[in-house]
Design a protein around this motif. Structure first.
Motif, short mmCIF file in Angstrom:
data_model
loop_
_atom_site.label_atom_id
_atom_site.label_comp_id
_atom_site.label_asym_id
_atom_site.label_seq_id
_atom_site.Cartn_x
_atom_site.Cartn_y
_atom_site.Cartn_z
N VAL A 126 0.88 -1.08 0.10
CA VAL A 126 0.07 -0.02 0.18
C VAL A 126 0.71 1.35 -0.01
N LEU A 127 0.75 2.17 -0.68
CA LEU A 127 1.46 3.48 -1.16
C LEU A 127 1.12 4.27 0.22
N PRO A 128 1.96 4.58 0.83
CA PRO A 128 1.73 5.88 1.95
C PRO A 128 1.07 7.08 1.28
N ASP A 129 0.35 7.62 2.20
CA ASP A 129 -0.59 9.00 1.87
C ASP A 129 0.44 10.03 1.42
N LEU A 130 0.88 10.06 0.11
CA LEU A 130 2.05 11.26 -0.27
C LEU A 130 0.94 12.45 -0.47
N THR A 131 -0.07 12.76 -0.27
CA THR A 131 -0.87 13.99 -0.23
C THR A 131 -0.49 14.58 1.27
N ASN A 132 0.11 13.82 2.11
CA ASN A 132 0.22 14.29 3.57
C ASN A 132 1.75 14.84 3.33
N GLU A 133 2.01 15.93 3.84
CA GLU A 133 3.21 16.74 3.93
C GLU A 133 4.40 15.79 4.67
N GLU A 134 4.13 15.35 5.47
CA GLU A 134 4.96 14.49 6.61
C GLU A 134 5.39 13.48 5.84
N GLU A 135 4.28 12.44 5.32
CA GLU A 135 4.71 11.29 4.34
C GLU A 135 5.42 11.47 3.06
N ALA A 136 5.06 12.61 2.51
CA ALA A 136 5.86 13.02 1.26
C ALA A 136 7.11 13.19 1.42
N GLN A 137 7.54 13.98 2.56
CA GLN A 137 8.88 14.37 2.95
C GLN A 137 9.56 13.12 3.17
N LYS A 138 9.17 12.23 3.92
CA LYS A 138 9.88 10.99 4.19
C LYS A 138 10.15 10.21 3.10
N TRP A 139 9.11 9.98 2.00
CA TRP A 139 9.14 9.45 0.94
C TRP A 139 10.33 9.80 -0.06
N ILE A 140 10.18 11.17 -0.16
CA ILE A 140 11.30 11.61 -0.99
C ILE A 140 12.60 11.51 -0.69
N ARG A 141 12.65 11.81 0.61
CA ARG A 141 14.08 11.72 1.25
C ARG A 141 14.67 10.51 1.38
N SER A 165 1.72 10.90 -5.94
CA SER A 165 2.85 10.68 -6.08
C SER A 165 3.90 11.49 -5.32
N GLY A 166 3.16 12.45 -4.44
CA GLY A 166 3.97 13.27 -3.81
C GLY A 166 4.55 14.56 -4.63
N ARG A 167 3.96 14.48 -5.96
CA ARG A 167 4.37 15.49 -6.87
C ARG A 167 3.52 17.02 -6.30
N ILE A 168 4.12 18.29 -6.19
CA ILE A 168 3.40 19.32 -5.99
C ILE A 168 2.73 19.68 -7.03
N VAL A 169 1.16 19.79 -6.63
CA VAL A 169 0.19 20.47 -7.40
C VAL A 169 -0.05 22.01 -7.32
N ARG A 170 -0.05 22.36 -6.20
CA ARG A 170 0.11 23.85 -5.85
C ARG A 170 1.09 24.33 -4.95
N LEU A 171 2.11 25.30 -5.09
CA LEU A 171 3.12 25.81 -4.58
C LEU A 171 3.14 27.18 -4.28
N LYS A 172 3.23 27.61 -2.86
CA LYS A 172 3.28 29.14 -2.54
C LYS A 172 4.69 29.46 -2.85
N ILE A 173 4.97 30.61 -3.53
CA ILE A 173 6.26 31.19 -3.57
C ILE A 173 6.21 32.52 -2.76
N ARG A 174 6.82 32.49 -1.61
CA ARG A 174 6.75 33.79 -0.60
C ARG A 174 8.09 34.61 -0.76
N GLY A 175 8.14 35.76 -1.33
CA GLY A 175 9.16 36.47 -1.37
C GLY A 175 8.91 37.85 -0.57
N THR A 176 10.08 38.88 -0.44
CA THR A 176 10.14 40.18 0.16
C THR A 176 9.21 41.14 -0.58
#
Length: 440
Positions: free
Chosen positions: A260-275, A342-353
């Motif tokens: 069973v694939l981990p829930d890679l929509t969850n940020e913590e699981e995705a971080q562990k998976w990708i690392r 798959s842990g791929r980011i669908v929406r990403l916030k870019i925060r700048g100054t």
């Protein structure tokens, strides 16, 4: 249904195109002999010799053997391996006006086209199971796109491919840009490099023995997407492209042991998976397998399953400004807002100054964060050398896979073939619930 002929855009909107004919062709009923020629954009028309044409069609005498060469064809458009080369094609050659330039279009039979695609997308020396699987999906994808285009043409309005507000830019990139031909010849659609790439008897055999075969789901030809490496998990179609659900294009582990694939929509699981580096068909360093999938310019990329990219603050801020047209100032943080299966980011916030914005979908993210494309949007970012104002001095991207992750993973499929799976089993793994059907 008879075998169709298709139109492939090769060189798009050029001021001048140089070409040669290897055999005699016909232009408006008159024979044009073998030799070197050129066309140019002039006065809103196509200049050939001393004549101006609205459209120019060079018809072959023998569609399966007559050929021509286009000079300076661009391959790997906007990718890190982008370059030009001369390419030879079978079939007819048409020149049309697009924008302020001339576009070269190849009219070719579908099966001749497939023989080239299989040799262009991967090595012509690949295993028979992999070649047959790819022949079926390349044929299916093309016919599905042609039918979709016809259906869209009959609609009053097409589905939008972007949603933009003051705070969010969501775009997805498909083949709707091509109004005057069926598909282009580059990675935007399917790699098609004519008969430039050396083919083999095995490629011909794989195409002939799957002739007319496509994947279908509930009576409709499947939209059989593919890419280089999933990174251990495939992605769901609607997370990458239009919001349409395809049951055979849902996320799953690239394994055969029912894990069973981990829930890679969850940020913590995705971080562990990708690392980490979990087992998967595409988790391989087998040189012989990689050679099956990767042409010489593909092998300029050293890592596929897991990769790293490091940017300085000034470099990343400049790239984002250049690619997006938005001045974010210094980049403070990159925040995943939504991840796919798959842990791929669908929406990403870019925060700048100076500015912040949410961007998506996956290709828009990859394009914005690289001068070519990041290998995938399945990544995590570590901000380092943070100063007293909270501004990072550099960013370390750790990522998984190469490509959008939807459908067949070419490296995974090559490894499945190496392990003895036949082409039907490979297709069943990457497009579950689909069936093979003969269309002609």
């Amino acid at each position: 249904m008879e075998e169709p002929f298709i139109q492939v855009g090769i060189l798009l909107s050029q001021p001048r195109i140089d070409f040669s004919l290897s055999t005699p062709y016909r232009l408006n009923g008159n024979e044009i002999g073998p030799g070197e020629y050129s066309v140019a954009f002039s006065e809103g028309k196509i200049l050939f010799g001393k004549e101006l044409f609205d459209e120019m069609v060079l018809e072959p005498c023998h569609v399966h053997t007559d050929s021509f060469v286009l000079k300076g064809v661009i391959i790997g458009v906007n990718f890190h391996w982008e370059r030009k080369e001369d390419q030879r094609f079978l079939g007819g050659l048409k020149f049309i006006v697009e924008g302020n330039g001339v576009t070269a279009v190849n009219r070719v039979s579908l099966e001749d086209y497939l023989t080239s695609v299989i040799s262009s997308e991967m090595s012509a020396t690949s295993s028979e199971s992999l070649l047959k699987a790819h022949a079926v999906i390349s044929r299916s994808w093309l016919l599905a796109q042609i039918r979709k285009n016809k259906n869209d043409g009959n609609m009053c309005a097409k589905n939008t491919s972007q949603v933009c507000t003051d705070h969010e830019i969501i775009r997805w990139y498909d083949r709707e840009d091509h109004a005057h031909f069926d598909v282009c010849a580059d990675d935007h659609c399917q790699r098609y490099q004519g008969i430039t790439r050396q083919s083999t008897e095995l490629v011909t055999k794989a195409v002939e023995e799957t002739r007319g075969r496509v994947l279908v789901y509930e009576g409709a030809i499947c939209d059989t997407r593919f890419y280089k490496c999933c990174g251990g998990a495939t992605e769901t179609f609607e997370n990458v492209w239009e919001p349409v659900v395809h049951p055979y294009l849902q996320g799953k582990a690239d394994r055969d042991d029912n894990v069973v694939l981990p829930d890679l929509t969850n940020e913590e699981e995705a971080q562990k998976w990708i690392r980490s580096s979990p087992p998967a068909f595409c988790n391989t360093q087998d040189v012989n397998v990689l050679k099956q999938v990767l042409n010489d310019y593909d092998r300029e990329t050293a890592d596929f399953y897991r990769w790293k990219v490091v940017y300085s603050q000034s470099e990343l801020a400049a790239i984002i400004h250049e690619r997006s047209g938005i001045d974010y100032g210094e980049i403070v943080e990159l925040i995943p807002i939504q991840r796919g299966t798959s842990g791929r980011i669908v929406r990403l916030k870019i925060r700048g100054t100076k500015h912040e914005m949410i961007i998506g979908k996956e290709l828009e993210i990859r394009r914005t964060l690289s001068r070519s494309h990041l290998y995938s949007s399945a990544f995590v970012v570590d901000a380092e050398d943070i100063d007293e104002n909270g501004i990072p001095g550099r960013f370390v991207f750790t990522g998984a896979g190469w490509g959008h992750g939807v459908g067949l993973c070419q490296i995974g499929a090559a490894m499945m073939a190496e392990k003895g799976y036949d082409y039907r089993q490979i297709l069943a793994h990457y497009y579950p619930g689909s069936e093979i059907e003969i269309t002609y």
